[in-house]
Every structure is written in C-alpha cells, then in structure tokens.
Design a protein around this motif. Structure first.
Motif: not given
Length: 1002
Positions: A384-393, A398-410
């Motif tokens: 998902h980081g290819r289209v969502d720069a917020s995951l580029r941590v 930090d990545a788990l937090d970003a995946l939650v914030t981005g809606g990829y994980i509940s």
C-alpha cells in the motif's frame, strides 16, 4: 511504610524467595539483619534472580578497592540507585561481571538521567581519543582515532559495555522499585543510537589504522539496515550495514573491512551481507553502482531490506543521498512480476529455518513469533505504500500505527498486535541480557527456575493463587496464539470487514487497496477474488456468519497454495454446492487440520477439486483419527468389496454403473487427496488406483452378465475373464492411465464356440460401452488395443484361439506386452489358465532369440523417433522422454525376456518388483538397478502430479513458472524449490538413460 504494606520485621531468606543454601550467610556478610534493612531486603527479593543479585553484592563487597561502604549507603538511601543496581545484578550475569570487574562501573548507575545519543557517541569516541577528520564537513560522523590496534578494541569494548550497563539498569529498574518504565521504542532507539556511536568510533579506528597520518581522500557512508536502521535494535544482535564510497577503491574497501573487524571484536557482529550481490559482492560501491544494481538485478527481499535503510556513520550527506535514491524503488517493488512468488518463498523459507526441536520455543522464527509480525507489516507497507506515503516509515510499531491510521488494519487489531509484538520483544531482550548473548530461544516451559527468572525479569507478577511463572506461561500462550493468527488479522479480516462495509475501528480499506492486498498475497485476478470473498461473506443466515468467521483462516491457507485464484473459486463452488449441509462448515470451523488440508488441495489440484464437488463426504476423511490420518485408514480392498456389493444390489445396469462411478469417484478423491497431502507413497497410490479399476471392471462384468442372463432366461454359454495389461496388469496405474485389457472366453460344455464367442463379445462390448459413456468423472476407458491383430482382431477370443495365435503369429512386441498380463476380473480359473498358457510365450525356454532382441530394439528406436509429440522436450517428457517411464520399462522387460526362463522371480508384472528381483539375481549391478528404480518412481510421481494439477492426462513437465510450482508442490516439493524439482528430475532421468543405453542397447 514498606512497599506492598509488608510488616516491619526482618524477613527470613525463605520469605525473601532466596533459594541458595548459602543465602543466610551471604546476608549476614552484608550486615543486612536489622529493621533498617527491611526495605532493602524486600527490594532484593524483587530482583529477577535474588540469589544471583546477592552473590554479586558479596563479590562487590569483597573487592580490593573496597567500594562497599559507599555502595551500601546508596542502596539504603537512594531507591532509584537501588532499583538500577539490584535489577541489573539479578537480571544479567554478564553485566554483573562487568560491574565487579570495572572499578568505577557501578558509579554510572548513580545518575538518574540517561545519556543522550550525542553523549554516548562522545564517550565512545573519547575512549580511542578520536577527533574529527580534517576531511569531514559539518554534520558528518567521520573521525580519526588516536588509539589503534588491540588497545582500541579493548577500550571500545569497555566503553560500549558501560553504555549498555546504564541502559539495561534503567530498563530493568522498574522490576525492583517504582521507577519509570522504558518501553520498547525507547529501548530499541537508544540501542540503535548506541550502535551508531559504536560504529562511528570503529570507523575512526579503521581510518587511523589504514591511513595512518595520510589524508582521507574517500567519502564513505555507513548505512544501517534491518533493526538498527529502523531504530528498533536488540541488546545483542547483528548490525546490518551497507557501505557507499566515492570512489569505491581498494582504500575504501580496506577501511570498510577494518571497521567491520574492529566493530565485531569490540561490540557486536557487523554484517554487510545485505549489500548488492551479498557476501560475494564488492564491500564498497559508489552510489551510481548501487543504483544500477537495484534497477537491474535486485530481488524483492533486497527492496524489503531497503525499507529500513538509514545513514549512521561516516559521510552523512552521502548516506542521505543513498537513501533518497533507493527509497522510491522500495515502493515500486510490489509491481514486479516476481514479487508474489518471492514474497511467498521468503515466508516459507523463514518457517523452514527453525529446527523442529525449537519451533515452539523460538521467539523470532517460530509460528506466532516476531518474524510473523515484522514480515506481515513490511508486506502491507510495500503493497500500500506505493500509493500512500504515510506508510513509508521504518520501525514495525510506527508502521502498525500508520496502517491503523490509514485504515488498512482495524484499530483494535493494530493495538493488539502492537502489544503482542512488544511483549515478545521484551522477552527477547531479557533473554539476551542474561548473558549478553544473541538468542531468541525461550527456556523449556517445564524448567521452573528458568521460567521464574524470565517472568520476574519481564516484570510479570503473581495474580491471585498463580505465581509469576504460571501467570507468565498463560500470558505467553495468549500472545503467541494471537500472533499465530497474524496473517488472518492483518490480511483477510480487513478484507471481509471492507466487503461487508462494517465499521471496525474506522477501517477504510477501499476496493482498490483490497485488490492490491490480494495481489500481493498471490491472487493473479484480485478483482475476481474480491468478488468471491464478497459472495461468501454475504451468504444469508447462519451459513454466512460462519463463513465470515472461518474465511480469514481459510484464505490464509489458500494463499499458501500454488494457485490461490483457483483455490478460492473452487472453495466458493464447493460451498455453494454444499449449501446448508450441517457438517461441512462446522467441520471447517472446528478442525484446523481439515481446513488447512482442504484449502491446500483446492488451491493445487483441479482433478481433486472436481471429484470433491461430487463426492464431498471424502472431506470428512481429512481429519485425524485415533490411529492417524483417516485418509489412510481406509483399506482399498474393503472399498473394492463395497463397490461390488453395491453394484449387485442395483436394480438395473444403468443404476449399477452409476453406483460404480460413485464409488470409484470417492476412492479416487481419497487416494489423490492422500497423495497430494504426502500421506501415500507412489507405489501405494498406483496399487490403490489399480485395485479400484479392477473392482469396477469385475463388478461391471458381473452385472452385465447378470442382466444378459435375466433377458436370455438360459445359463451363460461361456466363462469370461478379463486380463489386465500394461500398467493395470502391473498394478501400477496412474491417474491418467487407461485400462488396457484382453477379454478371453471359454465355452461351457455343450455350447458351440461360435455361440459362446458371440455372447461373450456382446458382453465385452456392453461393458466397454457402459463404462466409457460420457461422464463428468475421470474417464473409464477400457482399451483393447493390445489384443491379437490389434484393431482388426476380434474383441474376445477363446483360450484356444489365443494359444494358437501366440504360438504361430505372436510378434516381438506382443510377447513383450504379455509380460504384464494379469487377471483382474471375471472367472478366476479361466484367467489362471490363460496366464499358464502364455507363460510359454512370454518366458520362452532358453530366453528370447537374438532376432527378437533386434526387433524389440528396432521398435523402441521407432517409438523414440516417431511417438514423441511434436514440440515436446525429450528431457522432461515423463513417458517417452530420456530416461522416462518407457525407457525404464522397456529395459526391464527385455531383461525379463532374456532371463525369466532361468529366474522364476522375474515372473512378475510389476516394474518395481521386477527391478528388485533383477537386483537380487545380480543380473544388473545394484547401483544401476537403483538408478532405474529412482527414475521410474520420479517419472511416475511427476506424471501423477501433472494430472492432479491439470485435471487431465499430461506427460510433459512445464517450464519454470506458476504451473511448474504447482506440479512440484503436488509432487511433494516446496513451491520455491520448483526449479530444483525440475533439475532433480532431469538429473535422475539423465543417469537412467545412461543405464538404459548400456543395458538395453542402442
């Protein structure tokens, strides 16, 4: 008031939890026996290992420099110091030794403030009198040491151990006193900062060692990778690095090598194995060379490693240029054609690295371990980081937090996995601190002292009637179980929540992101896969609810199969066909073995999937019974008896054939399932397939005769036997084999042979027609092409007619074919008479004639040149290819023709059993027999796997790719070893061909 409300009396060693037999004497030696010592004694009892801490305190007391009076006073008056010293002495043998060996080390624990990254780096540089190199720009970490050689290593080792001591003491202190807790991100970050400072100092020593007083004319950056790059380092870990140099010459390589040597001796293993081309690649490269490599040659795992790249030492601006240039490539990697198979191979490879004895105890690589979390999080980032720069941590948390914030994980799932990950990392840290050794292996959970120590070191406290060890065991099981479901939670549960449009912690996974996720998990057609998931999850009523519950786990298993798309489609079709059948979903929900096995089968074999659609009851045999797998508890002989009995009970011929097909279908599904799940050998599969074919023929013949006699109203005019030929006669049928047979009849007394022949021919034709009628099942073709005169000859002959023909007219190939003749159905006595009659032909007195040998060789040469299909690869054609089935079987049969008159053990229709007899008789050297045996088994296994995967008879192995991976998997090889499977096949058959040329002749 004392901590925990304890009474102000001097506690005994037993109440303090001291188990050492010398504990009372050790306490007396310290002088801790008054009411003034009570708080201190209870603090000692809270150390991870109170006995270890007490012994270390006495060693401190006995030191010649006599620091004890000052230490003792601080322990009584300063709770922070008390917490730090007692916890580190009771939590780490190695650090306790350091405190005792180094005169002033204990003083480092007095200060409540921890050193900053800059202060730690300065301490390490000062240990070797390092100063900024004249070539360094502002902000660079390029220094030159004043101390070099062994002295530098000694000084750096001491300085680094001092820094680790300070961090570990603050980290452990909360186990003894009410000190601030250091959580994983801070500990990992401080350890990474410490590693940065350590390698900066090691680089300073290397520059001085290599250059002396000469100027540094090379720009060199040291880039941290892995856990160090992500600032989530362990206490004891390899530190992965990559060097970038301008220019990348011999001087830069010498400096890099010396830096690694010094760092590995003084601190930790320094590993540059993640560099381009790995350990065989150049140690230093220019930035341009790095970029060129990653654009052209890098594999998926190398881009995954780049995800955590961070400049740590040397020319920092060059390091930042490296990260800036390579970072975009990380996010394009998921679009590569080989991304999915490489990612899946990596996951399986990680699991295979753990020895069986340690799988349940390995925190890092075991199921439910740290690598499960890290791998899954990184994969989601790359997808998902290819289209969502917020995951580029970089860090996992930090990545788990970003995946939650981005809606990829509940939100709930993200919080749970973060907690589980931090708990497991905490245990890893405590295990490593104990002796400052790199380890990821938990103690045996039955080892009470070891578990007790680890529980206390991890700040696990008793609860109710459970001591710390019991609470620890329960918590560990909970965390590992939760992480075991990692892929289900991180990959599939969000997909289900998304298609159901449920609000799961503000989950916002869109269809596009769901498709990207499915593509990364191996689905070639993610849009269709998403449609299947949506359809299954939206099934009305209780069925849909159960599907939503079990789908994540099932999808996880399907994604491990070679063809997830086919697997998911097959599962949907099967589920729709089963409808509300009560046992089906309940079995998948309650029996993990059945669920995993069924998904593996559905995602690998079209052949079995089709059979299960019409014989779903076989799925119930996927479970484990009291004696083992139920699939292998079934006796093929019992199946054959049941088939015959069911056909006899059928009211008419049409119904009887339907019953035969049903029994055969279920038995084929059972055999093929056991085969693909690795529960049956090649020989067992072939024997079982031959047995069910023979049972169908026998029962069909009996039923057709019964119907005919009912119509005629008179007794049968002849006895009929069916003689199996080829693979059927040898008991070595494969999934794609036809049934080669001969029909023989014998008129009963008083009946003319012509009448008997006419009736027997009608019976044989009816058997062939009924069995060969179109059906969705695998075909039941009865092939009579091996009869005398071939297609021009009668379908049935009398025993006398066969005898006359073989005596006068039999050609060499017909004699050869008779070597595999064996009675499979009908009148057993007539069949035996036929076999005795042909023995004179197939086992000729004196052996086969030279003329016949030449003719057999001529026919074989013609077969080799004419029958191999156009475009087929002779190296990988399992039947007619080099060293394949035909080569081995012709060689065995020629040996039989030559020697069977002399060796009765060669009177055998099975290729493998005949090979064993040839070896026993020493007619062919044992090593050559072994080569031919291995080739036959290998080719048969590959040919069967081809049918299982393709769903139809196929003889040609595919070239490398998805289909070869599926065939290799069906043959029992890991998918990632498909190329090795193909190479193994060609190597085995190549050796067999050499034997064939020598034994069979040119």
């Amino acid at each position: 008031m004392t901590r925990g409300g304890r009474r102000s009396t001097v506690p005994s060693p037993g109440r303090l939890g001291l188990l050492d037999e010398n504990a009372r004497e050790n306490l007396a030696a310290l002088g801790w026996s008054s009411l003034d010592d009570v708080d201190l004694l209870w603090a000692l009892s809270r150390a991870p290992d109170p006995d270890l801490a007490l012994r270390a305190l006495n060693r401190l007391r006995e030191r010649e420099d006599d620091p004890w009076r000052e230490i003792d006073a601080l322990l009584h008056t300063s709770k922070p110091f008390r917490g730090r010293l007692l916890s580190v002495l009771g939590g780490s043998d190695a650090l306790a030794d350091h405190v005792i060996a180094e005169t002033e080390a204990w003083r480092l624990l007095i200060d409540d403030a921890m050193p900053t990254a800059d202060q730690s780096r300065a301490s390490l540089l000062a240990a070797v009198d390092a100063v900024p190199d004249p070539s360094a720009d502002d902000g660079d970490r390029t220094f030159r040491a004043g101390v070099t050689g062994n002295d530098a290593v000694t000084q750096l080792r001491r300085a680094y151990r001092d820094q680790v001591l300070v961090l570990a003491a603050h980290d452990l202190a909360a186990t003894v006193e009410d000190e601030p807790v250091l959580y994983l991100p801070e500990v990992g970050g401080r350890l990474a900062d410490l590693a940065d400072g350590a390698l900066t100092a090691a680089l300073a020593v290397a520059i001085a060692d290599v250059l002396g007083d000469d100027p540094l004319e090379t720009r060199m950056a040291v880039v941290a990778m892995g856990k160090c790059g992500a600032r989530e380092l362990n206490y004891v870990s390899d530190v992965d690095i990559v060097f970038v140099a301008e220019p990348a010459d011999t001087t830069s390589a010498r400096i890099a090598g010396e830096m690694m040597r010094v760092g590995s001796l003084a601190f930790f293993d320094v590993d540059a194995g993640l560099r381009p081309e790995g350990k065989s690649g150049a140690l230093t490269r220019t930035l341009e060379s790095h970029i060129a490599y990653y654009k052209r040659w890098a594999k998926t795992w190398e881009f995954q490693a780049l995800l955590k790249a961070r400049p740590m030492a040397g020319d920092m601006s060059l390091g930042y240029d490296y990260v800036l240039a390579t970072s975009p490539m990380v996010w394009d990697a998921s679009e590569r054609d080989d991304f999915v198979p490489e990612v899946q191979a990596m996951r399986r490879r990680v699991e295979s690295l753990v020895p069986d004895d340690f799988k349940a105890r390995n925190l890092k690589l075991g199921r439910g371990g740290l690598r499960d979390v890290e791998f899954a999080v990184q994969l989601l980032q790359m997808v998902h980081g290819r289209v969502d720069a917020s995951l580029r941590v970089q860090s996992t948390l930090d990545a788990l937090d970003a995946l939650v914030t981005g809606g990829y994980i509940s939100r709930d799932d993200g919080a749970n996995f973060s907690a589980s990950y931090q708990f497991l990392r905490l245990l890893e840290h405590r295990l490593q601190l104990q002796r400052l050794q790199r380890t990821h292996v938990l103690p045996d959970l039955d080892d009470e002292p070891a578990v007790r120590w680890l529980a206390r070191a991890a700040h696990v406290r008793p609860e109710g009637d459970k001591d710390a060890a019991a609470v620890f065991r329960r918590g560990l099981r909970k965390q590992i179980t939760r992480v075991r479901q990692l892929h289900e939670k991180l990959f599939y549960r969000p997909l289900l929540d998304a298609v159901a449009r449920q609000d799961k912690g503000l989950l916002r996974l869109t269809d596009d992101s769901a498709k990207r996720q499915l593509a990364a998990l191996g689905y070639a057609m993610p849009d269709r896969a998403l449609a299947h998931i949506r359809a299954l999850a939206s099934t009305p009523g209780r069925t849909g609810a159960i599907q939503s519950m079990i789908l994540p786990e099932l999808l996880e298993h399907i994604s491990d199969a070679p063809d997830p798309d086919a697997g998911l489609l097959n599962y949907r079709k099967l589920s729709e066909q089963m409808g509300t059948t009560s046992w089906y979903l309940r079995l998948l929900r309650d029996d993990g073995v059945v669920a995993e096995s069924l998904m593996r089968v559905l995602g690998t074999s079209e052949y079995i999937a089709d059979l299960l659609m019409r014989s779903p009851d076989v799925i119930q045999l996927y479970s484990i019974g009291a004696a083992g797998p139920k699939l292998t508890e079934v006796d093929s002989a019992d199946v054959a008896k049941g088939l015959r009995a069911s056909m006899r009970r059928a009211p008419d011929l049409k119904r009887a054939i339907a019953v035969a097909r049903s029994h055969r279908r279920a038995e084929l599904a059972r055999i093929a399932s056991a085969d693909i799940l690795g529960l049956m050998s090649v020989q067992e599969v072939c024997q079982a397939l031959s047995m069910v074919w023979a049972a169908v023929l026998d029962a069909a013949l009996e039923k057709v005769i019964e119907e005919s006699l009912r119509t005629r109203g008179t007794p049968a005019p002849a006895r009929i036997a069916v003689i199996g030929m080829g693979r059927l006669g040898g008991g070595e049928l494969g999934y794609g084999s036809d049934a080669d047979v001969l029909f023989v009849c014998q008129s009963v007394e008083g009946v003319d042979d012509s009448d008997a022949m006419t009736w027997a021919q009608s019976i044989a034709e009816q058997v062939r027609t009924m069995l060969g009628s179109p059906s969705a099942d695998p075909p039941l073709e009865v092939d009579i092409g091996l009869r005398p005169e071939g297609r021009n000859g009668p379908v049935v002959r009398t025993l006398a007619s066969y005898e006359a023909y073989y005596r006068q007219w039999a050609e060499a190939w017909e004699v050869q074919a008779l070597l595999r003749a064996h009675t499979v159905a009908g009148d057993a006595d007539l069949g035996l008479d036929f076999l005795h009659m042909i023995d004179k032909t197939r086992y000729p007195a004196g052996g086969v004639s030279p003329e016949s040998v030449r003719e057999i060789r001529r026919i074989k040469a013609r077969v080799d040149s004419e029958r191999l299909p156009r475009g087929a690869d002779p190296a990988t054609h399992t039947k007619l290819g080099r060293g394949g089935l035909a080569d081995v079987e012709w060689t065995v049969q020629l040996t039989q023709l030559r020697y069977a008159h002399e060796y009765p053990s060669l009177h055998n229709t099975s290729t493998l059993e005949t090979l064993a007899a040839i070896a026993e008789a020493e007619l062919i050297p044992a090593d050559q027999v072994e080569t031919l045996t291995e080739a036959w088994i290998t080719a048969t296994d590959a040919r069967n796997a081809l049918v299982l995967v393709r769903g139809k008879p196929v003889d040609q192995l595919p070239s490398p790719g998805r289909q070869l991976r599926a065939v290799a998997y069906a043959a029992g090889w890991p998918q990632e070893e498909a190329t090795e499977f193909l190479e193994h096949y060609m190597r085995v058959t190549r050796r067999a061909k050499a034997v064939v040329v020598e034994v069979f002749g040119g």
